[in-house]
Scaffold this motif. Structure first.
Motif, short mmCIF file in Angstrom:
data_model
loop_
_atom_site.label_atom_id
_atom_site.label_comp_id
_atom_site.label_asym_id
_atom_site.label_seq_id
_atom_site.Cartn_x
_atom_site.Cartn_y
_atom_site.Cartn_z
N HIS A 1 6.75 -7.22 -1.44
CA HIS A 1 5.56 -7.23 -0.59
C HIS A 1 4.36 -7.96 -1.21
CE1 HIS A 1 7.62 -4.27 1.88
NE2 HIS A 1 7.76 -3.47 0.83
N GLY A 2 4.49 -8.38 -2.47
CA GLY A 2 3.34 -8.96 -3.16
C GLY A 2 2.74 -10.17 -2.46
N ALA A 3 3.57 -11.06 -1.95
CA ALA A 3 3.07 -12.29 -1.34
C ALA A 3 2.23 -12.01 -0.10
CB ALA A 3 4.25 -13.20 -0.98
N GLU B 1 7.53 -2.42 -9.46
CA GLU B 1 8.10 -3.74 -9.71
C GLU B 1 8.86 -4.25 -8.49
OE1 GLU B 1 10.34 -2.98 -13.24
OE2 GLU B 1 8.67 -3.54 -14.58
N SER B 2 9.65 -3.37 -7.88
CA SER B 2 10.37 -3.75 -6.67
C SER B 2 9.40 -4.05 -5.53
CB SER B 2 11.33 -2.62 -6.27
OG SER B 2 11.95 -2.90 -5.03
N ARG C 1 -2.57 -5.99 -4.90
CA ARG C 1 -1.81 -6.61 -6.00
C ARG C 1 -2.41 -6.21 -7.34
NH1 ARG C 1 -2.17 -11.31 -2.91
NH2 ARG C 1 -3.26 -12.45 -4.56
N ALA C 2 -3.74 -6.19 -7.40
CA ALA C 2 -4.41 -5.80 -8.64
C ALA C 2 -4.12 -4.34 -8.97
CB ALA C 2 -5.91 -6.02 -8.52
N ALA D 1 0.83 -1.21 0.00
CA ALA D 1 0.00 0.00 0.00
C ALA D 1 0.86 1.25 0.00
CB ALA D 1 -0.93 -0.01 1.20
N ARG D 2 1.94 1.24 0.75
CA ARG D 2 2.84 2.39 0.77
C ARG D 2 3.57 2.53 -0.55
NH1 ARG D 2 6.86 4.25 5.69
NH2 ARG D 2 7.47 6.23 4.76
N VAL D 3 3.97 1.42 -1.14
CA VAL D 3 4.62 1.45 -2.45
C VAL D 3 3.68 2.06 -3.48
CG1 VAL D 3 5.52 0.03 -4.32
CG2 VAL D 3 6.11 -0.52 -1.95
#
Length: 239
Positions: free
Chosen positions: A171-173, A165-166, A180-181, A141-143
């Motif tokens: 944090h995606g998992a 991308e980073s 993620r969407a 969320a911060r990204v």
């Protein structure tokens, strides 16, 4: 009535600059060639003046001004349509361009042929906008918030893409499906903006693979459609 400030911007080619602003609906209200070049333009009760750039001055987006407007989305639509009508396409690279606009955004920029940046801002933009990213958010969320600032306020698509991308790798998992969407939808839009259709197609495929529910797709409708909206916005004028 209070004071009124009028920006005076430098120009190397007044005829070219005025042609650009006329295409957007500005009218010339004052012209002077001696003892020095000076012009004034106006639209929506807002004046912008131009004078010859100083010797040695290069058009490198070093000057500009802020213009507060009531409906920033409508102004962007009007400018985009006017530029497409005048030039056959919407210019998005180099001097003489307009930055894109997406749902929820509160500002966009015009960079005129002399590199002057005129930033149009919604009067309702919150005073507490956090242009360094919200410290209240964590993880993906911060990204997403940082990428929004890089993309919408700093017009740095490359940095926004790199941050997303980073962020997805880190944090995606642990992130929820909606974040993620959002990240994948933003990356699809950035790929379109940066002229990479293959990468945009990959991100769209990643979105499909998430298996979003109908309710989730409805909630994210504006974000999921951003890449397609941008493609349509960039579409050259039909012959």
């Amino acid at each position: 009535m209070g004071d009124t400030a009028v920006p005076v911007l430098p120009t190397h080619d007044l005829a070219r600059t005025l042609d650009f602003y006329r295409a957007l609906g500005y009218t010339v209200t004052y012209e002077q060639t001696k003892p020095y070049v000076y012009r004034a333009i106006s639209a929506h009760d807002c004046d912008i003046h131009f004078t010859s750039a100083p010797a040695g001055h290069a058009a490198k987006e070093e000057a500009g001004c802020l213009v507060m407007v009531d409906d920033v989305a409508d102004r962007h639509r009007h400018f985009g349509a006017a530029l497409r009508e005048r030039f056959g396409r919407i210019p998005t690279q180099g001097p003489g361009r307009i930055t894109r606009f997406r749902a929820g955004q509160t500002r966009f920029s015009l960079i005129d042929p002399d590199g002057n940046r005129v930033i149009y801002i919604a009067r309702t933009e919150p005073m507490e906008m956090e242009y360094g990213g919200s410290a209240k958010l964590t993880g993906l969320a911060r990204v997403l918030d940082n990428a929004r600032i890089l993309r919408d306020s700093k017009n740095d698509d490359k940095a926004a893409e790199r941050a997303l991308e980073s962020g997805l790798r880190r944090h995606g998992a642990a992130a929820g499906v909606l974040d993620r969407a959002r990240a994948l939808a933003a990356l699809a839009e950035l790929a379109v903006a940066r002229g990479n259709p293959d990468k945009a197609a990959e991100r769209r495929a990643d979105l499909v693979a998430l298996g979003l529910t109908e309710a989730e797709r409805t909630e994210l409708a504006a974000e999921l459609g951003a890449a397609d909206d941008l493609q349509e916005w960039l579409r050259p004028q039909a012959d």
